[in-house]
Design an enzyme around this catalytic site. Structure first.
Site, PDB file in Angstrom:
ATOM      1  N   ALA A  13       0.810  -1.231   0.000  1.00 45.43           N
ATOM      2  CA  ALA A  13       0.000   0.000   0.000  1.00 45.43           C
ATOM      3  C   ALA A  13       0.839   1.274   0.000  1.00 45.43           C
ATOM      4  O   ALA A  13       0.286   2.376  -0.021  1.00 45.43           O
ATOM      5  CB  ALA A  13      -0.925  -0.002   1.213  1.00 45.43           C
ATOM      6  N   GLY A  16       1.651   3.150  -5.755  1.00 49.37           N
ATOM      7  CA  GLY A  16       0.999   2.480  -6.885  1.00 49.37           C
ATOM      8  C   GLY A  16      -0.460   2.128  -6.647  1.00 49.37           C
ATOM      9  O   GLY A  16      -1.219   2.883  -6.038  1.00 49.37           O
ATOM     10  N   ASN A  91      -2.455  -7.224  -2.529  1.00 49.36           N
ATOM     11  CA  ASN A  91      -1.994  -6.477  -3.697  1.00 49.36           C
ATOM     12  C   ASN A  91      -0.479  -6.486  -3.880  1.00 49.36           C
ATOM     13  O   ASN A  91      -0.005  -6.325  -5.002  1.00 49.36           O
ATOM     14  CB  ASN A  91      -2.496  -5.029  -3.549  1.00 49.36           C
ATOM     15  N   TYR A 115       6.350 -14.448 -14.026  1.00 47.15           N
ATOM     16  CA  TYR A 115       5.389 -13.469 -13.480  1.00 47.15           C
ATOM     17  C   TYR A 115       3.964 -13.898 -13.826  1.00 47.15           C
ATOM     18  O   TYR A 115       3.077 -13.945 -12.984  1.00 47.15           O
ATOM     19  CB  TYR A 115       5.690 -12.091 -14.084  1.00 47.15           C
ATOM     20  N   ALA A 117       2.819 -16.872 -14.717  1.00 50.53           N
ATOM     21  CA  ALA A 117       2.412 -18.119 -14.056  1.00 50.53           C
ATOM     22  C   ALA A 117       2.005 -17.836 -12.613  1.00 50.53           C
ATOM     23  O   ALA A 117       0.997 -18.358 -12.111  1.00 50.53           O
ATOM     24  CB  ALA A 117       3.558 -19.127 -14.090  1.00 50.53           C
ATOM     25  N   THR A 152       2.276   2.652 -12.969  1.00 51.97           N
ATOM     26  CA  THR A 152       2.902   2.646 -11.641  1.00 51.97           C
ATOM     27  C   THR A 152       4.403   2.421 -11.814  1.00 51.97           C
ATOM     28  O   THR A 152       4.885   2.192 -12.927  1.00 51.97           O
ATOM     29  CB  THR A 152       2.359   1.505 -10.759  1.00 51.97           C
TER      30      THR A 152
HETATM   31  N1  LIG Z   1       1.188  -1.906 -12.686  1.00 51.28           N
HETATM   32  C1  LIG Z   1       0.728  -2.827 -13.517  1.00 51.28           C
HETATM   33  O1  LIG Z   1       0.815  -2.685 -14.735  1.00 51.28           O
HETATM   34  C2  LIG Z   1       0.062  -4.039 -12.984  1.00 51.28           C
HETATM   35  C3  LIG Z   1       0.253  -4.466 -11.697  1.00 51.28           C
HETATM   36  N2  LIG Z   1      -0.344  -5.619 -11.275  1.00 51.28           N
HETATM   37  C4  LIG Z   1      -0.152  -6.085  -9.909  1.00 51.28           C
HETATM   38  O2  LIG Z   1      -0.690  -5.123  -9.014  1.00 51.28           O
HETATM   39  C5  LIG Z   1       0.026  -5.151  -7.790  1.00 51.28           C
HETATM   40  C6  LIG Z   1       0.504  -3.744  -7.437  1.00 51.28           C
HETATM   41  O3  LIG Z   1       1.389  -3.325  -8.456  1.00 51.28           O
HETATM   42  P1  LIG Z   1       1.875  -1.832  -8.645  1.00 51.28           P
HETATM   43  O4  LIG Z   1       1.108  -0.934  -7.774  1.00 51.28           O
HETATM   44  O5  LIG Z   1       1.948  -1.619 -10.076  1.00 51.28           O
HETATM   45  O6  LIG Z   1       3.377  -1.972  -8.114  1.00 51.28           O
HETATM   46  P2  LIG Z   1       4.323  -0.933  -7.347  1.00 51.28           P
HETATM   47  O7  LIG Z   1       5.701  -1.414  -7.580  1.00 51.28           O
HETATM   48  O8  LIG Z   1       3.986   0.463  -7.689  1.00 51.28           O
HETATM   49  O9  LIG Z   1       3.925  -1.167  -5.812  1.00 51.28           O
HETATM   50  C7  LIG Z   1       4.080  -2.425  -5.214  1.00 51.28           C
HETATM   51  C8  LIG Z   1       4.210  -2.239  -3.712  1.00 51.28           C
HETATM   52  O10 LIG Z   1       4.296  -3.554  -3.143  1.00 51.28           O
HETATM   53  C9  LIG Z   1       5.317  -3.538  -2.154  1.00 51.28           C
HETATM   54  N3  LIG Z   1       5.841  -4.881  -2.008  1.00 51.28           N
HETATM   55  C10 LIG Z   1       6.497  -5.631  -2.924  1.00 51.28           C
HETATM   56  N4  LIG Z   1       6.859  -6.795  -2.404  1.00 51.28           N
HETATM   57  C11 LIG Z   1       6.411  -6.794  -1.114  1.00 51.28           C
HETATM   58  C12 LIG Z   1       6.488  -7.710  -0.065  1.00 51.28           C
HETATM   59  N5  LIG Z   1       7.132  -8.878  -0.208  1.00 51.28           N
HETATM   60  N6  LIG Z   1       5.919  -7.393   1.117  1.00 51.28           N
HETATM   61  C13 LIG Z   1       5.299  -6.215   1.291  1.00 51.28           C
HETATM   62  N7  LIG Z   1       5.222  -5.289   0.330  1.00 51.28           N
HETATM   63  C14 LIG Z   1       5.770  -5.577  -0.856  1.00 51.28           C
HETATM   64  C15 LIG Z   1       6.365  -2.577  -2.674  1.00 51.28           C
HETATM   65  O11 LIG Z   1       7.199  -2.082  -1.626  1.00 51.28           O
HETATM   66  C16 LIG Z   1       5.465  -1.495  -3.282  1.00 51.28           C
HETATM   67  O12 LIG Z   1       5.151  -0.492  -2.355  1.00 51.28           O
HETATM   68  C17 LIG Z   1       1.154  -6.149  -7.968  1.00 51.28           C
HETATM   69  O13 LIG Z   1       0.757  -7.393  -7.437  1.00 51.28           O
HETATM   70  C18 LIG Z   1       1.295  -6.238  -9.483  1.00 51.28           C
HETATM   71  O14 LIG Z   1       1.860  -7.441  -9.899  1.00 51.28           O
HETATM   72  C19 LIG Z   1      -1.167  -6.338 -12.077  1.00 51.28           C
HETATM   73  C20 LIG Z   1      -1.399  -5.957 -13.357  1.00 51.28           C
HETATM   74  C21 LIG Z   1      -0.813  -4.778 -13.906  1.00 51.28           C
HETATM   75  C1  LIG Z   2       8.290  -8.560 -19.212  1.00 46.87           C
HETATM   76  C2  LIG Z   2       7.556  -8.970 -17.974  1.00 46.87           C
HETATM   77  C3  LIG Z   2       6.892  -7.836 -17.294  1.00 46.87           C
HETATM   78  C4  LIG Z   2       6.215  -8.267 -16.025  1.00 46.87           C
HETATM   79  C5  LIG Z   2       5.932  -7.142 -15.072  1.00 46.87           C
HETATM   80  C6  LIG Z   2       5.101  -6.028 -15.599  1.00 46.87           C
HETATM   81  O1  LIG Z   2       5.199  -5.615 -16.696  1.00 46.87           O
HETATM   82  C7  LIG Z   2       4.146  -5.397 -14.673  1.00 46.87           C
HETATM   83  C8  LIG Z   2       2.786  -5.294 -15.309  1.00 46.87           C
HETATM   84  C9  LIG Z   2       1.915  -6.376 -14.842  1.00 46.87           C
HETATM   85  C10 LIG Z   2       0.965  -6.954 -15.551  1.00 46.87           C
HETATM   86  C11 LIG Z   2       0.630  -6.620 -16.888  1.00 46.87           C
HETATM   87  C12 LIG Z   2      -0.365  -7.204 -17.535  1.00 46.87           C
HETATM   88  C13 LIG Z   2      -0.659  -6.887 -18.888  1.00 46.87           C
HETATM   89  C14 LIG Z   2      -1.610  -7.518 -19.545  1.00 46.87           C
HETATM   90  C15 LIG Z   2      -1.936  -7.162 -20.936  1.00 46.87           C
HETATM   91  O2  LIG Z   2      -1.047  -7.752 -21.841  1.00 46.87           O
HETATM   92  C16 LIG Z   2      -3.352  -7.624 -21.223  1.00 46.87           C
HETATM   93  O3  LIG Z   2      -4.212  -7.085 -20.263  1.00 46.87           O
HETATM   94  C17 LIG Z   2      -3.848  -7.136 -22.529  1.00 46.87           C
HETATM   95  C18 LIG Z   2      -5.255  -7.607 -22.742  1.00 46.87           C
HETATM   96  C19 LIG Z   2      -5.860  -6.975 -23.886  1.00 46.87           C
HETATM   97  C20 LIG Z   2      -7.269  -7.443 -24.039  1.00 46.87           C
HETATM   98  O4  LIG Z   2      -7.555  -8.593 -23.667  1.00 46.87           O
HETATM   99  O5  LIG Z   2      -8.054  -6.676 -24.515  1.00 46.87           O
END
Ligand SMILES: NC(=O)C1=CN([C@@H]2O[C@H](COP(=O)(O)OP(=O)(O)OC[C@H]3O[C@@H](n4cnc5c(N)ncnc54)[C@H](O)[C@@H]3O)[C@@H](O)[C@H]2O)C=CC1
Ligand SMILES: CCCCCC(=O)CC\C=C/C=C/C=C/[C@@H](O)[C@@H](O)CCCC(=O)O
Length: 256
Positions: A13, A16, A91, A115, A117, A152
């Site tokens: 939290a 992001g 999250n 990631y 998987a 983020t």
């Molecule tokens: N940003 C994106 O494009 C997407 C993000 N997600 C998922 O959403 C979630 C949040 O991602 P974002 O806000 O983008 O990332 P972010 O990097 O901005 O924030 C993640 C937060 O999680 C904390 N964190 C990481 N590992 C931790 C641990 N072991 N224990 C406690 N805190 C920990 C970090 O310190 C950070 O504050 C993640 O699970 C990510 O995989 C999913 C789809 C898309």
């Molecule tokens: C190269 C590995 C990167 C892994 C880490 C990240 O990039 C963080 C972002 C986390 C998740 C991203 C998900 C993206 C999904 C899109 O490809 C998908 O939502 C597109 C779907 C389009 C559709 O179905 O309309």
């Protein structure tokens, strides 16, 4: 579910999406425990949100969610602080340098698939828990939220110190561009609020994409999950075949 007066625990939290979800719930009158392993950013966020929403409504608890003792402790401390716990937002996800470098050291090409998987595992677990009878019977809903690439710090924008990392970052941004760019945190937060506030959503897997906005991943049946009612819970206990898409094959095998 009305968020006013509810207590939430949000992992990851400090920044992001987790910070966005926390702020949205505070804005609707909930109390939030901000859980994160990043102490300095967590404290900063705690201060920012306390000033806006009241010092009694926000607490930062440092915790690495991979550490079972720390995780149990923050659940306990949230209840001690706020008296109860209504909502858990699972999250926290790997971000930036530490994990990226570790994975890159192991095998550059494995990053994406590993990631992906891991995240499929979270979806499966959420559906299985949400659609299973035991939590349902206790009135606990479990849903998954799958946002597309969101704006983020998780993205490898700053991994440009050596050529390999630069190459990977370029490939990543090409993929993001091909999908139309990054979605805003606020768009994901809108979806999140729908999922939390709508009691009929259980075992649901919500997607938030640029192309389609908010929609639900369709499954064989019950793509939006199964509405929670005491009656549904009772009938599920009577008819275990309805438990979930994942559980059914194993159950049938077990019975034959
Ligand atoms: N940003 C994106 O494009 C997407 C993000 N997600 C998922 O959403 C979630 C949040 O991602 P974002 O806000 O983008 O990332 P972010 O990097 O901005 O924030 C993640 C937060 O999680 C904390 N964190 C990481 N590992 C931790 C641990 N072991 N224990 C406690 N805190 C920990 C970090 O310190 C950070 O504050 C993640 O699970 C990510 O995989 C999913 C789809 C898309
Ligand atoms: C190269 C590995 C990167 C892994 C880490 C990240 O990039 C963080 C972002 C986390 C998740 C991203 C998900 C993206 C999904 C899109 O490809 C998908 O939502 C597109 C779907 C389009 C559709 O179905 O309309």
């Amino acid at each position: 579910m009305q968020l006013r007066g509810k207590v939430a625990l949000v992992t990851g939290a400090a920044q992001g999406l987790g910070k966005g979800f926390s702020e949205a719930m505070l804005n609707r009158g909930a109390k939030v425990a901000l859980v994160d392993m990043n102490e300095s950013m967590g404290r900063e966020t705690e201060k920012e949100l306390s000033v806006k929403y009241g010092y009694d409504n926000v607490v930062f608890l440092r915790c690495d969610v991979t550490n079972k003792d720390q995780l149990e402790s923050v659940f306990r401390r949230t209840v001690e602080e706020f008296g109860t716990l209504d909502i858990v937002v699972n999250n926290a996800g790997v971000s930036k340098r530490s994990h990226w470098e570790l994975i890159l050291e192991v095998n550059l090409m494995e990053t994406g698939p590993v990631y992906s998987a891991a995240k499929h595992g979270v979806v499966g677990l959420s559906r299985s828990l949400g659609l299973g009878p035991h939590l349902l019977q206790r009135g606990v809903r479990v849903c998954a939220l799958c946002p597309t690439q969101t704006d983020t710090d998780i993205h490898p924008a700053r991994l440009q110190r050596d050529p390999e990392m630069q190459k990977m970052a370029d490939e990543h941004w090409r993929l993001v561009d091909s999908e139309g760019g990054l979605i805003k945190i606020s768009q994901v937060v809108d979806g999140f609020l729908q999922l939390v506030e709508d009691d009929s959503k259980n075992g649901a897997v919500m997607r938030v994409t640029l192309q389609r906005g908010v929609d639900y991943q369709p499954y064989g049946r019950g793509g939006e999950g199964v509405p929670y009612t005491r009656r549904a819970a009772r009938s599920k206990l009577r008819n275990t075949e309805q438990v979930s898409d994942f559980f059914i094959p194993a159950w049938k095998m077990f019975r034959s």
